[in-house]
Design a protein around this motif. Structure first.
Motif, mmCIF file in Angstrom:
data_model
loop_
_atom_site.group_PDB
_atom_site.id
_atom_site.type_symbol
_atom_site.label_atom_id
_atom_site.label_comp_id
_atom_site.label_asym_id
_atom_site.label_seq_id
_atom_site.Cartn_x
_atom_site.Cartn_y
_atom_site.Cartn_z
ATOM 1 N N ALA A 69 20.458 0.536 57.489
ATOM 2 C CA ALA A 69 19.625 0.659 56.219
ATOM 3 C C ALA A 69 17.948 0.324 56.708
ATOM 4 C CB ALA A 69 19.820 -0.482 55.344
ATOM 5 N N ASP A 72 14.067 5.832 55.223
ATOM 6 C CA ASP A 72 14.610 6.986 54.257
ATOM 7 C C ASP A 72 13.783 8.122 54.685
ATOM 8 O OD1 ASP A 72 14.808 8.800 52.494
ATOM 9 O OD2 ASP A 72 14.291 7.389 50.785
ATOM 10 N N GLN A 91 20.557 0.618 49.588
ATOM 11 C CA GLN A 91 21.021 1.328 50.849
ATOM 12 C C GLN A 91 22.370 1.046 51.139
ATOM 13 O OE1 GLN A 91 18.384 2.231 54.002
ATOM 14 N NE2 GLN A 91 18.277 4.362 53.283
ATOM 15 N N THR A 95 25.804 3.051 50.633
ATOM 16 C CA THR A 95 26.657 3.282 51.743
ATOM 17 C C THR A 95 27.961 2.904 51.599
ATOM 18 O OG1 THR A 95 24.736 3.330 53.328
ATOM 19 C CG2 THR A 95 27.113 2.749 54.297
#
Length: 299
Positions: A69, A72, A91, A95
């Motif tokens: 993570a 982006d 994130q 996930t």
């Protein structure tokens, strides 16, 4: 954990569900356990494919899922790295939801973020482990000094693995990251061991249709390796491979796998045939003279 890890970066971007299923089945059947994932792969499509395959085959308990993570790729350049507590945890939760699992075996900070205080990142990793969402914490794309700083900040539940690109074409990890990982007792995952496919020797005269470099997805990644130095290394690798009766692919992966400090090699096979070739390489060991020659030509 298997010495060979299965990368999923091309799933949903060159590798469809059927091919991914065949690849995953062969990988697990051969004794593979480590699966490399990320919400950044194929804009999230890779996670969706992995989730569907794990749900259909009930193999979650048989695999070690490593994800990350903090990055982006849909954001504008300069704003893609965000390792703040809120973004990392958002994130992570996304996930877990996408994969249909209640935990990740290894969760890594995806990149160094000098805009987020180090103690905030360390506290976030500690919180993720304490709450059961994550079993162990790691890093990706860090330099050696960055790994050392975060490792010290996470002394309660220290970093256990670092992942970075490492191949005959890119040996930067040897300068400080690998020595730092070995000194700290941190495992090392070698990514892109085939130099984005260049070390397979298929790009020596032209870019084949259907290859990674011929696609929009991988064009920039691959073309950055197509220079005179790379051609020299590939020629030496291919010559050695022919002499040993193996493929350049097998020789390149074996060189990385057997380097000091390497715990596992992450390979991103795009087809079942590519994975079969890589699995066969598990039975290969390079002679010391060949290893030394490849070391010299790639320095």
């Amino acid at each position: 954990m298997s010495r060979l890890g299965l990368g999923t970066s091309t799933w949903g971007a060159g590798t469809d569900l059927r091919e991914a299923g065949a690849i995953l089945g062969e990988f697990i059947g051969a004794g593979g356990t480590l699966i490399d994932a990320s919400p950044a792969y194929a804009d999230g499509r890779a996670e969706q494919i992995l989730a569907e395959l794990l749900s259909n085959t009930h193999t979650r308990r048989d695999v070690v899922i490593s994800s990350s993570a903090g990055v982006d790729p849909t954001r504008p350049m300069g704003q893609r790295v965000d390792c703040s507590r809120s973004f990392l945890l958002s994130q992570l939760d996304a996930t877990l939801s996408a994969l249909g699992t209640d935990h990740l075996d290894l969760w890594s900070v995806g990149f160094w973020d000098d805009r987020t205080p180090l103690h905030e990142i360390a506290d976030t990793l500690d919180y993720a482990v304490r709450t059961g969402r994550v079993r162990y914490a790691g890093v990706r794309g860090f330099a050696g000094w960055q790994l050392a700083l975060l490792h010290a900040a996470t002394s309660t539940r220290p970093i256990v693995a670092a992942q970075a690109e490492y191949s005959l074409l890119l040996r930067r990890a040897e300068e400080e990251l690998l020595p730092a990982a070995q000194h700290l007792g941190v495992g090392f995952f070698a990514g892109a061991p085939l130099g984005r496919g260049v070390l397979t020797a298929k790009y020596r005269s032209e870019i084949p249709a259907g290859s990674r470099a011929a696609s929009t997805f991988g064009d920039v990644e691959v073309r950055g390796y197509l220079d005179p130095r790379s051609h020299t290394i590939v020629d030496a690798l291919d010559t050695a491979a022919v002499g040993l009766g193996i493929s350049a692919t097998a020789a390149a992966m074996t060189w990385v796998r057997d380097r000091p400090g390497v715990s596992s090699v992450i390979v991103g096979a795009r087809t079942p045939e590519q994975l079969s070739e890589l699995l066969r390489a598990e039975r290969v060991a390079l002679p010391a003279q060949i290893t030394s020659a490849l070391d010299d030509v790639s320095l």
